[in-house]
Design a protein around this motif. Structure first.
Motif, PDB file in Angstrom:
ATOM      1  N   MET A   1       0.842  -1.194   0.000  1.00 21.76           N
ATOM      2  CA  MET A   1       0.000   0.000   0.000  1.00 21.76           C
ATOM      3  C   MET A   1       0.885   1.255   0.000  1.00 21.76           C
ATOM      4  O   MET A   1       2.032   1.216   0.423  1.00 21.76           O
ATOM      5  N   LEU A   2       0.296   2.343  -0.453  1.00 19.32           N
ATOM      6  CA  LEU A   2       1.030   3.601  -0.614  1.00 19.32           C
ATOM      7  C   LEU A   2       0.600   4.602   0.451  1.00 19.32           C
ATOM      8  O   LEU A   2      -0.598   4.774   0.706  1.00 19.32           O
ATOM      9  N   LEU A   3       1.578   5.273   1.055  1.00 19.07           N
ATOM     10  CA  LEU A   3       1.312   6.385   1.960  1.00 19.07           C
ATOM     11  C   LEU A   3       1.515   7.678   1.173  1.00 19.07           C
ATOM     12  O   LEU A   3       2.618   7.952   0.698  1.00 19.07           O
ATOM     13  N   ALA A   4       0.455   8.445   1.016  1.00 14.88           N
ATOM     14  CA  ALA A   4       0.517   9.711   0.291  1.00 14.88           C
ATOM     15  C   ALA A   4       0.346  10.860   1.283  1.00 14.88           C
ATOM     16  O   ALA A   4      -0.632  10.895   2.039  1.00 14.88           O
ATOM     17  N   ILE A   5       1.301  11.788   1.274  1.00 17.41           N
ATOM     18  CA  ILE A   5       1.305  12.896   2.234  1.00 17.41           C
ATOM     19  C   ILE A   5       1.252  14.208   1.465  1.00 17.41           C
ATOM     20  O   ILE A   5       2.094  14.479   0.606  1.00 17.41           O
ATOM     21  N   ASN A   6       0.267  15.030   1.788  1.00 17.12           N
ATOM     22  CA  ASN A   6       0.095  16.330   1.147  1.00 17.12           C
ATOM     23  C   ASN A   6       0.177  17.409   2.216  1.00 17.12           C
ATOM     24  O   ASN A   6      -0.752  17.573   3.013  1.00 17.12           O
ATOM     25  N   ALA A   7       1.308  18.125   2.253  1.00 16.25           N
ATOM     26  CA  ALA A   7       1.537  19.144   3.285  1.00 16.25           C
ATOM     27  C   ALA A   7       1.221  20.519   2.728  1.00 16.25           C
ATOM     28  O   ALA A   7       1.970  21.055   1.902  1.00 16.25           O
ATOM     29  N   ASN A   8       0.115  21.082   3.174  1.00 14.41           N
ATOM     30  CA  ASN A   8      -0.279  22.427   2.785  1.00 14.41           C
ATOM     31  C   ASN A   8      -0.045  23.398   3.935  1.00 14.41           C
ATOM     32  O   ASN A   8       0.353  23.001   5.032  1.00 14.41           O
ATOM     33  N   ASN A   9      -0.325  24.666   3.701  1.00 11.45           N
ATOM     34  CA  ASN A   9      -0.033  25.685   4.703  1.00 11.45           C
ATOM     35  C   ASN A   9      -0.882  25.553   5.968  1.00 11.45           C
ATOM     36  O   ASN A   9      -0.439  25.935   7.049  1.00 11.45           O
ATOM     37  N   THR A  10      -2.077  25.002   5.830  1.00  9.57           N
ATOM     38  CA  THR A  10      -2.955  24.859   6.985  1.00  9.57           C
ATOM     39  C   THR A  10      -2.922  23.461   7.570  1.00  9.57           C
ATOM     40  O   THR A  10      -2.798  23.282   8.782  1.00  9.57           O
ATOM     41  N   ASN A  11      -3.032  22.431   6.721  1.00 13.71           N
ATOM     42  CA  ASN A  11      -3.094  21.048   7.186  1.00 13.71           C
ATOM     43  C   ASN A  11      -2.127  20.152   6.432  1.00 13.71           C
ATOM     44  O   ASN A  11      -1.814  20.410   5.268  1.00 13.71           O
ATOM     45  N   VAL A  12      -1.681  19.085   7.113  1.00 19.67           N
ATOM     46  CA  VAL A  12      -0.988  17.982   6.451  1.00 19.67           C
ATOM     47  C   VAL A  12      -1.988  16.840   6.345  1.00 19.67           C
ATOM     48  O   VAL A  12      -2.570  16.418   7.349  1.00 19.67           O
ATOM     49  N   LYS A  13      -2.194  16.347   5.131  1.00 22.36           N
ATOM     50  CA  LYS A  13      -3.159  15.273   4.903  1.00 22.36           C
ATOM     51  C   LYS A  13      -2.398  13.987   4.603  1.00 22.36           C
ATOM     52  O   LYS A  13      -1.524  13.956   3.749  1.00 22.36           O
ATOM     53  N   PHE A  14      -2.764  12.938   5.319  1.00 22.10           N
ATOM     54  CA  PHE A  14      -2.163  11.616   5.146  1.00 22.10           C
ATOM     55  C   PHE A  14      -3.218  10.691   4.554  1.00 22.10           C
ATOM     56  O   PHE A  14      -4.345  10.623   5.058  1.00 22.10           O
ATOM     57  N   GLY A  15      -2.841   9.956   3.517  1.00 18.14           N
ATOM     58  CA  GLY A  15      -3.749   8.994   2.938  1.00 18.14           C
ATOM     59  C   GLY A  15      -3.048   7.668   2.709  1.00 18.14           C
ATOM     60  O   GLY A  15      -1.878   7.637   2.314  1.00 18.14           O
ATOM     61  N   VAL A  16      -3.748   6.576   2.983  1.00 18.80           N
ATOM     62  CA  VAL A  16      -3.246   5.235   2.668  1.00 18.80           C
ATOM     63  C   VAL A  16      -4.071   4.705   1.513  1.00 18.80           C
ATOM     64  O   VAL A  16      -5.308   4.641   1.603  1.00 18.80           O
ATOM     65  N   ILE A  17      -3.388   4.335   0.425  1.00 17.12           N
ATOM     66  CA  ILE A  17      -4.069   3.921  -0.795  1.00 17.12           C
ATOM     67  C   ILE A  17      -3.731   2.478  -1.105  1.00 17.12           C
ATOM     68  O   ILE A  17      -2.555   2.096  -1.145  1.00 17.12           O
ATOM     69  N   ASP A  18      -4.770   1.698  -1.311  1.00 13.53           N
ATOM     70  CA  ASP A  18      -4.635   0.295  -1.688  1.00 13.53           C
ATOM     71  C   ASP A  18      -5.188   0.144  -3.099  1.00 13.53           C
ATOM     72  O   ASP A  18      -6.409   0.148  -3.292  1.00 13.53           O
ATOM     73  N   GLY A  19      -4.299   0.054  -4.096  1.00 16.35           N
ATOM     74  CA  GLY A  19      -4.746   0.046  -5.488  1.00 16.35           C
ATOM     75  C   GLY A  19      -5.323   1.396  -5.853  1.00 16.35           C
ATOM     76  O   GLY A  19      -4.616   2.407  -5.849  1.00 16.35           O
ATOM     77  N   ASP A  20      -6.624   1.443  -6.146  1.00 21.26           N
ATOM     78  CA  ASP A  20      -7.299   2.704  -6.456  1.00 21.26           C
ATOM     79  C   ASP A  20      -8.180   3.188  -5.313  1.00 21.26           C
ATOM     80  O   ASP A  20      -8.894   4.178  -5.453  1.00 21.26           O
ATOM     81  N   ARG A  21      -8.136   2.490  -4.166  1.00 21.15           N
ATOM     82  CA  ARG A  21      -8.998   2.844  -3.043  1.00 21.15           C
ATOM     83  C   ARG A  21      -8.223   3.562  -1.950  1.00 21.15           C
ATOM     84  O   ARG A  21      -7.122   3.142  -1.585  1.00 21.15           O
ATOM     85  N   ILE A  22      -8.806   4.643  -1.453  1.00 16.38           N
ATOM     86  CA  ILE A  22      -8.261   5.309  -0.272  1.00 16.38           C
ATOM     87  C   ILE A  22      -8.862   4.617   0.946  1.00 16.38           C
ATOM     88  O   ILE A  22     -10.061   4.731   1.217  1.00 16.38           O
ATOM     89  N   VAL A  23      -8.044   3.859   1.668  1.00 16.12           N
ATOM     90  CA  VAL A  23      -8.551   3.057   2.786  1.00 16.12           C
ATOM     91  C   VAL A  23      -8.397   3.773   4.123  1.00 16.12           C
ATOM     92  O   VAL A  23      -8.949   3.339   5.137  1.00 16.12           O
ATOM     93  N   GLY A  24      -7.647   4.853   4.140  1.00 16.49           N
ATOM     94  CA  GLY A  24      -7.496   5.642   5.349  1.00 16.49           C
ATOM     95  C   GLY A  24      -7.092   7.056   4.995  1.00 16.49           C
ATOM     96  O   GLY A  24      -6.281   7.264   4.090  1.00 16.49           O
ATOM     97  N   GLU A  25      -7.661   8.042   5.674  1.00 14.37           N
ATOM     98  CA  GLU A  25      -7.351   9.439   5.370  1.00 14.37           C
ATOM     99  C   GLU A  25      -7.502  10.265   6.636  1.00 14.37           C
ATOM    100  O   GLU A  25      -8.540  10.198   7.312  1.00 14.37           O
ATOM    101  N   TRP A  26      -6.455  11.024   6.971  1.00 17.73           N
ATOM    102  CA  TRP A  26      -6.448  11.825   8.186  1.00 17.73           C
ATOM    103  C   TRP A  26      -5.714  13.137   7.928  1.00 17.73           C
ATOM    104  O   TRP A  26      -4.926  13.251   7.002  1.00 17.73           O
TER     105      TRP A  26
END
Length: 256
Positions: A1-26
């Motif tokens: 699975m892939l850990l995708a991290i998007n760090a913006n000025n207000t929030n850091v978003k973490f997503g765990v992706i399994d294939g084409d599905r986002i199975v966790g997002e915080w």
């Protein structure tokens, strides 16, 4: 699975992706002071709630517009997930699109790539309601052509509150009436409908200058607030940036 991290000025978003599905997002508030250890303690607990095993993470990608936060996010990936992350902006990252112009942030590149995957060969305007409100222009080839940066709606509220003695801080929401009958109602109307006017005006000018029909989609934390408020926005895509991150990871690792 892939850990995708998007760090913006207000929030850091973490997503765990399994294939084409986002199975966790915080998400958590962005701060350069948060260490990799603190990231890990917080993230591991949330992953446990969703029954996601940290050992199942086999790759990671970071898109960041906050350089001071990137070091500890990279350290999080290498120390706790035992994977060297791809970091947008580094030479080994392949976007698969042309970037026309300079200064496009990681989030805007991700939005462009994500939009091109969802709506191929379609000229688009991507409206991202983040710390800033951005308008990204995407051509038929999926290339980033430039755009517009306006102050974000929460920034505008903060400026209004900080520059006045009596105006209170408000939450963004659609007012029932345009004409307010008290101070708070007047503020709600001015902020909300003022931004609707900004969206409609800028989209109209971009379309006129671009010279061809364009689809308009929106994303970002406040995008749902404006859903249905104007016919200009045709579709809300909440996970557009994450989709772009995943596709960039695939393009960058395909030949490896």
């Amino acid at each position: 699975m892939l850990l995708a991290i998007n760090a913006n000025n207000t929030n850091v978003k973490f997503g765990v992706i399994d294939g084409d599905r986002i199975v966790g997002e915080w998400r958590q508030h962005t701060t350069a002071m948060r260490t990799a250890d603190e990231h890990a303690v917080w993230l591991f607990q949330l992953m446990a709630i969703e029954k996601i095993d940290p050992k199942s993470i086999t790759g990671a990608i970071i898109g960041s517009v906050v350089p001071q936060a990137t070091f500890n996010l990279r350290r999080l990936c290498t120390r706790y997930f035992h994977t060297e992350p791809l970091v947008l902006g580094e030479p080994n990252v392949k976007y698969g699109i042309q970037i026309k112009g300079q200064g496009a942030g990681a989030d805007r590149i991700c939005n462009t790539v994500g939009a091109g995957v969802l709506f191929p060969r379609t000229p688009m305007i991507v409206v991202d309601f983040g710390t800033a409100t951005t308008f990204d222009v995407v051509d038929e080839e999926g290339s980033y052509c430039g755009g517009v940066i306006a102050p974000g709606i929460n920034l505008s509220i903060e400026a209004l509150v900080n520059a006045t003695a009596l105006l209170p801080r408000i939450v963004v929401e659609k007012p029932k009436r345009v004409i307010g009958t008290d101070t708070v109602a007047c503020m709600h109307s001015g902020v909300f409908w003022g931004y609707v006017g900004l969206i409609e005006g800028i989209v109209a000018r971009i379309r006129e200058e671009f010279g061809r029909p364009m689809k308009v989609i929106s994303t970002g934390g406040l995008a749902p607030v404006f859903d249905g408020a104007t016919q200009v926005i045709e579709q809300v895509v909440p996970d557009l940036t994450a989709r772009g991150l995943v596709e960039i990871y695939r393009r960058s690792t395909r030949s490896n």
